[in-house]
Scaffold this active site. Structure first.
Site, PDB file in Angstrom:
ATOM      1  N   ASN A 132      15.213  52.759 -37.701  1.00  0.00           N
ATOM      2  CA  ASN A 132      15.241  52.937 -36.252  1.00  0.00           C
ATOM      3  C   ASN A 132      14.694  54.331 -35.946  1.00  0.00           C
ATOM      4  O   ASN A 132      15.397  55.321 -36.143  1.00  0.00           O
ATOM      5  CB  ASN A 132      16.706  52.796 -35.784  1.00  0.00           C
ATOM      6  CG  ASN A 132      16.874  53.110 -34.310  1.00  0.00           C
ATOM      7  OD1 ASN A 132      15.903  53.246 -33.572  1.00  0.00           O
ATOM      8  ND2 ASN A 132      18.123  53.235 -33.884  1.00  0.00           N
ATOM      9  N   TRP A 133      13.464  54.372 -35.505  1.00  0.00           N
ATOM     10  CA  TRP A 133      12.829  55.677 -35.285  1.00  0.00           C
ATOM     11  C   TRP A 133      13.328  56.354 -34.012  1.00  0.00           C
ATOM     12  O   TRP A 133      13.030  57.497 -33.755  1.00  0.00           O
ATOM     13  CB  TRP A 133      11.300  55.523 -35.213  1.00  0.00           C
ATOM     14  CG  TRP A 133      10.662  55.033 -36.479  1.00  0.00           C
ATOM     15  CD1 TRP A 133      11.292  54.632 -37.640  1.00  0.00           C
ATOM     16  CD2 TRP A 133       9.255  54.894 -36.735  1.00  0.00           C
ATOM     17  NE1 TRP A 133      10.361  54.255 -38.572  1.00  0.00           N
ATOM     18  CE2 TRP A 133       9.102  54.398 -38.047  1.00  0.00           C
ATOM     19  CE3 TRP A 133       8.101  55.134 -35.978  1.00  0.00           C
ATOM     20  CZ2 TRP A 133       7.847  54.145 -38.617  1.00  0.00           C
ATOM     21  CZ3 TRP A 133       6.856  54.881 -36.532  1.00  0.00           C
ATOM     22  CH2 TRP A 133       6.734  54.395 -37.848  1.00  0.00           C
ATOM     23  N   LYS A 134      14.049  55.648 -33.174  1.00  0.00           N
ATOM     24  CA  LYS A 134      14.535  56.163 -31.884  1.00  0.00           C
ATOM     25  C   LYS A 134      13.354  56.741 -31.091  1.00  0.00           C
ATOM     26  O   LYS A 134      12.242  56.263 -31.241  1.00  0.00           O
ATOM     27  CB  LYS A 134      15.662  57.166 -32.111  1.00  0.00           C
ATOM     28  CG  LYS A 134      16.755  56.591 -33.020  1.00  0.00           C
ATOM     29  CD  LYS A 134      18.014  57.376 -33.039  1.00  0.00           C
ATOM     30  CE  LYS A 134      19.025  56.693 -33.948  1.00  0.00           C
ATOM     31  NZ  LYS A 134      20.308  57.353 -33.996  1.00  0.00           N
ATOM     32  N   GLY A 138      24.041  60.116 -36.820  1.00  0.00           N
ATOM     33  CA  GLY A 138      23.393  61.412 -36.612  1.00  0.00           C
ATOM     34  C   GLY A 138      24.315  62.600 -36.828  1.00  0.00           C
ATOM     35  O   GLY A 138      23.982  63.725 -36.467  1.00  0.00           O
ATOM     36  N   SER A 165      24.234  57.876 -40.721  1.00  0.00           N
ATOM     37  CA  SER A 165      24.011  58.902 -41.758  1.00  0.00           C
ATOM     38  C   SER A 165      23.814  58.312 -43.144  1.00  0.00           C
ATOM     39  O   SER A 165      24.265  58.890 -44.141  1.00  0.00           O
ATOM     40  CB  SER A 165      25.135  59.940 -41.740  1.00  0.00           C
ATOM     41  OG  SER A 165      25.189  60.579 -40.484  1.00  0.00           O
ATOM     42  N   GLU A 214      23.664  54.087 -28.696  1.00  0.00           N
ATOM     43  CA  GLU A 214      23.039  54.992 -27.715  1.00  0.00           C
ATOM     44  C   GLU A 214      22.696  54.226 -26.427  1.00  0.00           C
ATOM     45  O   GLU A 214      22.792  54.773 -25.333  1.00  0.00           O
ATOM     46  CB  GLU A 214      21.795  55.656 -28.339  1.00  0.00           C
ATOM     47  CG  GLU A 214      22.215  56.706 -29.360  1.00  0.00           C
ATOM     48  CD  GLU A 214      21.226  56.926 -30.502  1.00  0.00           C
ATOM     49  OE1 GLU A 214      20.065  56.509 -30.398  1.00  0.00           O
ATOM     50  OE2 GLU A 214      21.650  57.521 -31.518  1.00  0.00           O
ATOM     51  N   GLY A 220      18.518  55.835 -39.246  1.00  0.00           N
ATOM     52  CA  GLY A 220      17.935  56.637 -38.169  1.00  0.00           C
ATOM     53  C   GLY A 220      17.138  57.796 -38.743  1.00  0.00           C
ATOM     54  O   GLY A 220      15.992  57.638 -39.164  1.00  0.00           O
ATOM     55  N   GLY A 221      17.772  58.951 -38.812  1.00  0.00           N
ATOM     56  CA  GLY A 221      17.086  60.177 -39.242  1.00  0.00           C
ATOM     57  C   GLY A 221      16.270  60.017 -40.522  1.00  0.00           C
ATOM     58  O   GLY A 221      15.101  60.451 -40.582  1.00  0.00           O
ATOM     59  N   GLU A 266      27.643  50.086 -37.128  1.00  0.00           N
ATOM     60  CA  GLU A 266      27.327  51.507 -37.055  1.00  0.00           C
ATOM     61  C   GLU A 266      28.461  52.260 -36.361  1.00  0.00           C
ATOM     62  O   GLU A 266      28.479  52.343 -35.125  1.00  0.00           O
ATOM     63  CB  GLU A 266      26.045  51.724 -36.258  1.00  0.00           C
ATOM     64  CG  GLU A 266      24.832  51.032 -36.836  1.00  0.00           C
ATOM     65  CD  GLU A 266      23.543  51.696 -36.354  1.00  0.00           C
ATOM     66  OE1 GLU A 266      22.776  52.123 -37.206  1.00  0.00           O
ATOM     67  OE2 GLU A 266      23.344  51.801 -35.139  1.00  0.00           O
ATOM     68  N   HIS A 309      22.441  48.970 -29.578  1.00  0.00           N
ATOM     69  CA  HIS A 309      22.655  50.248 -30.282  1.00  0.00           C
ATOM     70  C   HIS A 309      23.634  51.099 -29.467  1.00  0.00           C
ATOM     71  O   HIS A 309      23.603  51.078 -28.231  1.00  0.00           O
ATOM     72  CB  HIS A 309      21.320  50.974 -30.466  1.00  0.00           C
ATOM     73  CG  HIS A 309      21.455  52.154 -31.375  1.00  0.00           C
ATOM     74  ND1 HIS A 309      21.940  53.358 -30.939  1.00  0.00           N
ATOM     75  CD2 HIS A 309      21.228  52.278 -32.701  1.00  0.00           C
ATOM     76  CE1 HIS A 309      21.992  54.200 -31.972  1.00  0.00           C
ATOM     77  NE2 HIS A 309      21.557  53.559 -33.054  1.00  0.00           N
TER      78      HIS A 309
HETATM   79  P1  PGA Z   1      21.391  57.944 -38.385  1.00  0.00           P
HETATM   80  O1  PGA Z   1      21.217  56.850 -37.240  1.00  0.00           O
HETATM   81  O2  PGA Z   1      20.932  57.311 -39.669  1.00  0.00           O
HETATM   82  O3  PGA Z   1      20.487  59.087 -37.967  1.00  0.00           O
HETATM   83  O4  PGA Z   1      22.814  58.329 -38.421  1.00  0.00           O
HETATM   84  C1  PGA Z   1      21.486  55.507 -37.472  1.00  0.00           C
HETATM   85  C2  PGA Z   1      21.259  54.711 -36.212  1.00  0.00           C
HETATM   86  O5  PGA Z   1      21.560  55.232 -35.125  1.00  0.00           O
HETATM   87  O6  PGA Z   1      20.778  53.561 -36.249  1.00  0.00           O
END
Ligand code: PGA
Length: 249
Positions: A9-11, A172, A212, A96, A233-234, A166, A94
């Site tokens: 997930n590149w956001k 994050g 994470s 967010e 994510g990251g 998640e 998600h």
């Molecule tokens: P993260 O994000 O790996 O940066 O914690 C995961 C996600 O939000 O899908």
């Protein structure tokens, strides 16, 4: 048998040219056939990335999808548009989106329906906040998220869903759920699926862990019986890290 999946997930990260480069380096280095890779770049990148992914075995996802059909919905992107340019998956729900854009379970159920009707496979995210876990309400909350957005689906429909657990407190933050905490929740989710549908369906749905997840902890997480991969994510923004996570299988 359910699939092992590692989804990135590149956001809202990378400019289009950078995104294309990242996709190309994944294509060049992806060799592990035990795991299905999915990438979810921003909307602006999808068409270009779709063209280079063709025939590579790497799948493409959006990070969101409109709950409406095409029409007068300023700023939205319809499932039909995504399908037309070669997108196969859509991340829905998600944390967010739930937190910053007020997407509740009813809205998410509509998005799931629209994606399925267009033959996009939802990667449906659930997760509790730290206060839910600390007050021991995390199981109830995950149950509610799943019941209210997914349990109206038929047996045929639910088979096309990938679930991502998640925990919000792990996204994050550098804090990963322990492999025991993650396994416990994944087993619980599979149990819910089994009770609502049947054991065979539950056993065939991939449930990913997110929060994470990185090369140093992926192996231990993925070794758990009910963890079928990760939503990253990251660490999905660097080809080496993302592929190292995939190679944890
Ligand atoms: P993260 O994000 O790996 O940066 O914690 C995961 C996600 O939000 O899908």
């Amino acid at each position: 048998m359910r699939k092992n999946i590692v989804a990135g997930n590149w956001k809202m990260n990378t400019l289009p040219e950078e995104g294309l480069e990242l996709a190309l380096s994944l294509i060049e280095q992806y060799k592990n056939e035990n795991v299905q890779l999915i990438i979810a770049p921003p909307f602006t990148h999808l068409w270009e990335v779709s063209k280079v992914l063709e025939g590579t075995g790497i799948y493409l996802s959006s990070q969101n999808v409109a709950k409406e059909d095409m029409g007068a919905y300023t700023g939205e992107i319809a499932a039909e548009m995504l399908k037309e340019i070669g997108v196969q998956y859509a991340i829905i729900g998600h944390s967010e989106r739930r937190a910053y854009y007020n997407e509740n379970c009813q809205i998410l159920a509509q998005k799931v329906n629209k994606a399925l009707a267009t033959k996009l496979n939802p990667i449906f995210c659930v997760g509790e906040k730290l206060e839910d876990r600390e007050s021991n309400q995390h199981f109830e909350l995950i149950k509610k998220q799943i019941e209210e957005s997914l349990f109206h689906l038929s047996e045929e429909e639910i088979k096309n869903i990938v679930i991502a657990y998640e925990p919000v407190w792990a996204i994050g933050t550098g804090k990963t759920a322990s492999s025991e905490q993650a396994q416990e929740m994944h087993a619980y989710i599979r149990q819910l699926l089994s009770e609502k549908y049947n054991n065979e369906i539950a056993e065939n749905i991939s449930i990913l862990y997110g929060g994470s997840c990185k090369p140093s902890n992926a192996k231990e997480l993925f070794q758990q019986k009910d963890i079928d991969g990760g939503l990253i994510g990251g660490a999905a923004l660097k080809a080496e890290d993302f592929l190292a996570i995939a190679d944890s299988f």
